[in-house]
Design a protein around this motif. Sequence first.
Motif: not given
Length: 195
Positions: A53, A55, A132, A134, A136, A171, A175
């Motif tokens: 991820d 972030r 946040e 995010e 992936s 992952e 977080y």
Amino acid sequence: MATAYLGAVGDEREGLVESTHEDVHAGEHGTRVRCLPEPWMCDVFHLDGSLRDIRVLDVTRVEWIAVLERLRAVADETEVEHPYPWLDPVRPAVADLFRVWADEPEGRGTSFAFRARFGAVWFFALPCDEEEIEFSVWPEDVLDGAGVAAVLRFLVEVATASRRRALLTGEVVRYDPGMPSLISHDPVSGLTSHI
């Protein structure tokens, strides 16, 4: 240092090729070797079945919009999927996506998907939290030094657009600041660091 030997089964290393800093990946297209030029890259992109991820913490809608607009400008390709029939189906305005998703009753409970490709590597987001950012990425898509370079470029673009530190992590659903980051980029100092 990771070492892989590829060759005929049963051979006692005869006719085998030694490959360093690599993972052997048995995917849908057969077995292939992934050549990562540095040992730390094997740790970061270890094929363990989970995503990595990217972030950015403590953001607002403003940073989200800035990041997605920046990615549209610099990525090799971007795609958006959304369930909102009153928005452009192919290239809706990013601000409109966030307005409908977060503010309008018809958009609540739904989300949209945003994907960006750098080189051969795709990064994808399904926003579920305005606070946040995010994205992936599948570690098996990071096959070589060019793939690592794509991840690093993506990380820098996200950090630069948001004006906040961007982290590449394992992952997780949410977080925790106590978790280690695998790679990070600080746009203020311009420094990128890794495990």
